[in-house]
Design a protein around this motif. Structure first.
Motif, short mmCIF file in Angstrom:
data_model
loop_
_atom_site.label_atom_id
_atom_site.label_comp_id
_atom_site.label_asym_id
_atom_site.label_seq_id
_atom_site.Cartn_x
_atom_site.Cartn_y
_atom_site.Cartn_z
N THR A 10 -72.13 8.36 22.69
CA THR A 10 -71.37 8.09 24.17
C THR A 10 -69.89 7.58 23.68
O THR A 10 -69.68 6.99 22.73
CB THR A 10 -72.18 7.26 25.00
OG1 THR A 10 -72.32 5.96 24.48
CG2 THR A 10 -73.69 7.45 25.23
N ILE A 11 -69.11 7.55 24.64
CA ILE A 11 -68.02 6.80 24.72
C ILE A 11 -68.15 5.67 25.78
O ILE A 11 -68.48 6.04 26.79
CB ILE A 11 -66.81 7.62 25.19
CG1 ILE A 11 -66.51 8.56 23.92
CG2 ILE A 11 -65.56 6.69 25.30
CD1 ILE A 11 -65.47 9.57 24.24
N ALA A 48 -71.94 15.61 21.36
CA ALA A 48 -70.66 14.89 21.62
C ALA A 48 -69.54 15.96 21.57
O ALA A 48 -69.77 17.13 21.34
CB ALA A 48 -70.38 13.86 20.77
N GLY A 49 -68.58 15.85 22.54
CA GLY A 49 -67.49 16.67 23.00
C GLY A 49 -66.44 16.65 21.79
O GLY A 49 -66.39 15.68 20.92
N THR A 75 -67.83 14.36 26.05
CA THR A 75 -68.84 13.37 25.49
C THR A 75 -69.19 12.68 26.80
O THR A 75 -68.46 12.21 27.73
CB THR A 75 -68.28 12.40 24.53
OG1 THR A 75 -67.51 13.11 23.37
CG2 THR A 75 -69.27 11.41 23.91
N THR A 76 -70.63 12.24 26.82
CA THR A 76 -71.34 11.13 27.61
C THR A 76 -70.49 10.11 27.66
O THR A 76 -70.33 9.39 26.51
CB THR A 76 -72.72 11.39 27.45
OG1 THR A 76 -73.24 12.59 27.60
CG2 THR A 76 -73.09 10.29 28.36
N CYS A 95 -72.61 14.88 28.50
CA CYS A 95 -72.53 16.39 27.69
C CYS A 95 -73.71 17.09 27.73
O CYS A 95 -74.79 16.80 28.48
CB CYS A 95 -72.39 15.44 26.33
SG CYS A 95 -71.66 16.73 25.16
N ASP A 96 -73.86 17.85 26.97
CA ASP A 96 -75.22 19.00 26.72
C ASP A 96 -76.27 18.29 26.44
O ASP A 96 -76.56 17.29 25.72
CB ASP A 96 -74.75 20.25 25.84
CG ASP A 96 -73.73 21.06 26.49
OD1 ASP A 96 -73.64 21.41 27.53
OD2 ASP A 96 -72.74 21.35 25.46
N PRO A 97 -77.55 19.00 27.03
CA PRO A 97 -78.90 18.54 26.53
C PRO A 97 -78.99 18.49 24.96
O PRO A 97 -78.39 19.58 24.13
CB PRO A 97 -79.65 19.14 27.15
CG PRO A 97 -79.11 20.49 27.55
CD PRO A 97 -77.61 20.14 27.84
#
Length: 291
Positions: A10-11, A48-49, A75-76, A95-97
């Motif tokens: 996460t961020i 993560a993105g 990113t989440t 973000c994606d699962p």
């Protein structure tokens, strides 16, 4: 030895005392760094993105994101407003699962931050590992219209869970009960070791006995990630020693060492010597009671 971690990087935007610090976070980072400090290999199952700008700094510490972990979605990201031991949490992006579970690790930590590990995926993980520690917070979280996170009562299949880390609110939303009654109810659902953290008071239920420990009083700074440090320390110690009593002392000792740093974000992940010293001291202070 190797540990698999199922959770988003996460961020985290941490707001405290009028200052906002933006840092990498999530159990993927906190558990990963803690396990790395305990000489474990890390098998990271995360997403993560491309906006996750902390990848190179994590790699310097031995935490690597595979190419398949990088998503086109951002990113989440969370905003955390912290005051003492209390915090308000807001979800900003998601973000994606996580779906891949293939791993040759010795055990698994499943710690979703916001439902990124489905219950079907959790069932597969439980079938594929002899040891699974679950932090259920991500299954209980819901998001309000203002993006503030709140808990909702949730029924879960907790069979074949080796260890469950829970606090009073999480335990209530899983069982509808409090304290000892909640712990016993979680055990009856199939949890082998119930780890109940109520701020500085920690209790572990194993079979028909409760073990009680207390983190010494201290001035509390940023508590973000301390629960993840606790989970990883318990898991690594248990996998090494197969002794839940020493593992809970090690977990509490690591949480204490993290808080003693007074650091923000990932800088609070403790080194081994501080954790071991605290654990040895706590081992001699442990109290127990029968259920």
């Amino acid at each position: 030895m190797k540990i698999a971690i199922f959770s988003h990087c996460t961020i985290d935007e941490i707001s405290q005392n009028g200052t906002v610090t933006t840092t990498a976070g999530g159990p993927a980072c906190y558990c990963g760094l803690t396990a790395k400090n305990m000489k474990f290999e890390i098998d990271l199952h995360t997403k993560a993105g491309v906006d996750f700008s902390f990848k190179s700094s994590l790699e310097k510490k031995g935490i690597f994101l595979s190419q398949s972990s990088i998503s086109e979605k951002p990113t989440t990201r969370f905003l955390l407003n912290i005051s003492g031991t209390e915090r308000e949490l807001y979800l900003k992006t998601r973000c994606d699962p996580i779906e891949s579970i293939k791993s040759d690790a010795d055990g698994a930590i499943v710690s979703p931050v916001f439902d990124e590990v489905s219950e079907d995926t959790l069932d597969e993980i439980k079938e594929n590992f002899d040891f699974t520690l679950l932090d259920p917070q991500g299954y209980l979280r819901r998001v309000a219209s203002d993006n503030k996170i709140f808990f909702e009562k949730t029924m879960m299949d907790l069979s074949k869970i080796t260890a469950l880390k829970t606090d009073p609110d999480e335990a209530f939303y899983l069982t509808g009960l409090r304290e000892k009654e909640a712990m016993v109810a979680l055990q009856k659902k199939g949890v082998k070791h119930v780890l109940y953290t109520n701020k500085q008071d920690i209790t572990m239920l194993v079979k028909d006995r409760m073990y009680h420990l207390k983190i010494p009083n201290m001035k509390i700074g940023d508590t973000t990630g301390v629960g993840d440090i606790f989970c990883a320390s318990f898991t690594c110690s248990y996998l090494k020693e197969k002794d839940p009593i020493w593992a809970i002392c090690f977990a509490v000792g690591a949480a204490q060492a993290a808080l003693e740093t007074r650091a923000t974000g990932l800088d609070k992940v403790p080194v081994g010597g501080d954790t071991e010293r605290n654990a040895a001291y706590l081992y001699n202070l442990m109290q127990f009671s029968s259920v």
